[in-house]
Design an enzyme around this catalytic site. Structure first.
Site, PDB file in Angstrom:
ATOM      1  N   HIS A 132      43.515  36.541  44.573  1.00 22.50           N
ATOM      2  CA  HIS A 132      41.982  36.754  45.485  1.00 22.50           C
ATOM      3  C   HIS A 132      41.902  35.125  44.791  1.00 22.50           C
ATOM      4  CE1 HIS A 132      39.056  38.401  47.351  1.00 22.50           C
ATOM      5  NE2 HIS A 132      38.949  38.984  45.890  1.00 22.50           N
ATOM      6  N   ASP A 225      37.323  42.212  35.371  1.00 23.75           N
ATOM      7  CA  ASP A 225      37.198  42.942  36.988  1.00 23.75           C
ATOM      8  C   ASP A 225      37.564  44.577  36.796  1.00 23.75           C
ATOM      9  OD1 ASP A 225      37.738  43.330  39.069  1.00 23.75           O
ATOM     10  OD2 ASP A 225      39.777  42.490  40.016  1.00 23.75           O
ATOM     11  N   CYS A 265      33.676  39.950  39.777  1.00 30.73           N
ATOM     12  CA  CYS A 265      33.789  39.768  40.903  1.00 30.73           C
ATOM     13  C   CYS A 265      32.988  40.574  42.138  1.00 30.73           C
ATOM     14  CB  CYS A 265      35.274  38.945  41.627  1.00 30.73           C
ATOM     15  SG  CYS A 265      36.506  40.454  41.248  1.00 30.73           S
TER      16      CYS A 265
END
Ligand code: CP
Ligand code: NVA
Length: 310
Positions: A132, A225, A265
């Site tokens: 990502h 995450d 994120c």
């Protein structure tokens, strides 16, 4: 036909490119905050292909392209021919004759690579199972904004060794910072990940710990995450159990440096990978981090289409 430059992995740019991009992002952000027009991409079109859900990625690319003077088209694989088996190579030929730039969010990294190999125009990875890069671009920029250069610093990654983690590791090797990892047995770092092994330069920046408290000791940034990434939903119950003890809470943040930041994120699950007291607390910069997706990606799109500008 000149070869288009793509952004499929963090390794597609070098340290010098990132120095340019971060400086350019700061300029573009400043103009945005001052309501100053910045429209180098008038009449350019971005196509965004989504095979997975998104809030931030869609919003930031679509708003960003609009602000740069161009237009963005949202395509969902479910209601396009891509969802009915049209080869990705054929789609790449067609898309890249009609638009100037393509962003793809999908499953396998091989899909964005195959698309890029058949595209006349730059292709951006908007998240795959493996990487990502746009998010880590925003995260590093956010760190620099708050704390200055990231070179020589240490980032702790707590939880799942997922697409975000491996992108952080790529960034560490390029930008010269260290990564501490802590995750439960069975979910550790895969040095020989299928098709995308951790390089020697990345391994040199990495230290793995069993104990998340040790991983966080003295670090400059703690990040985590979700425990179950998109595409892995069938493993959710097993993961929920396996990751117990790896939530980033106040005690973990207290092990970090006194001025350590917290990033995620997003989307986040309070009470799973992060405690509400941390993500909603004073060391969290998650809203700046989310906002910076907009600014870094505007710099990225400009760079891919126009190269370096004075
Ligand atoms: N962080 C991120 O990529 O968010 P979305 O899934 O909402 O795009
Ligand atoms: N690792 C997460 C990130 C979501 C932005 C996922 O792939 O679902």
């Amino acid at each position: 036909m000149t070869q288009a430059r793509h952004y499929l992995q963090f390794t597609d740019f070098d340290r010098d490119d990132y120095a340019y991009l971060f400086a350019r992002t700061a300029l573009i952000k400043r103009k945005f905050k001052n309501y100053e027009l910045h429209q180098p991409l008038v009449d350019r079109t971005l196509a965004m292909i989504f095979e997975k859900h998104s809030t931030r990625t869609r919003l930031s690319f679509e708003a960003g392209m609009h602000q740069l003077g161009g237009a963005a088209i949202y395509i969902n694989t479910r209601d396009s021919q891509l969802g009915r088996g049209e080869p990705i190579e054929d789609a790449a030929q067609v898309f890249s004759r009609m638009v100037d730039l393509v962003m793809i969010r999908t499953y396998g990294q091989d899909i964005v690579e195959r698309f890029a190999a058949h595209s006349r125009v730059p292709v951006i990875n908007g998240l795959t199972n493996e990487f990502h890069p746009c998010q880590v671009l925003a995260d590093v920029f956010t760190f620099i904004e708050h704390r200055g250069d990231i070179a020589g610093r240490t980032v702790a990654w707590i939880g799942d060794a997922n697409n975000m983690f491996y992108t952080w590791l790529q960034a560490a090797a390029i930008l010269g910072f260290r990564v501490h990892f802590a995750g439960p047995p069975g979910y550790g770092v895969a040095m020989q990940r299928d098709g995308y092994p951790v390089s020697a330069a990345e391994a040199a920046q990495l230290r793995s710990f069993d104990d998340p408290r040790q991983a966080c000791a003295g670090v400059d940034l703690v990040t985590t995450d979700v425990w179950t990434s998109m595409g892995y939903e069938a493993e959710n119950a097993a993961r929920l159990q396996a990751f117990q003890g790896f939530m980033v809470d106040g005690a973990l943040m207290d092990a970090a440096a006194p001025d350590a930041l917290f990033m995620h994120c997003l989307p986040a699950h309070r009470g799973e990978e992060v405690a509400a007291e941390v993500i909603d607390g004073p060391r969290s910069v998650v809203w700046d981090e989310a906002e910076n997706r907009l600014h870094v990606q505007k710099a990225l799109m400009e760079f891919l289409l126009l190269g370096r500008l004075a």
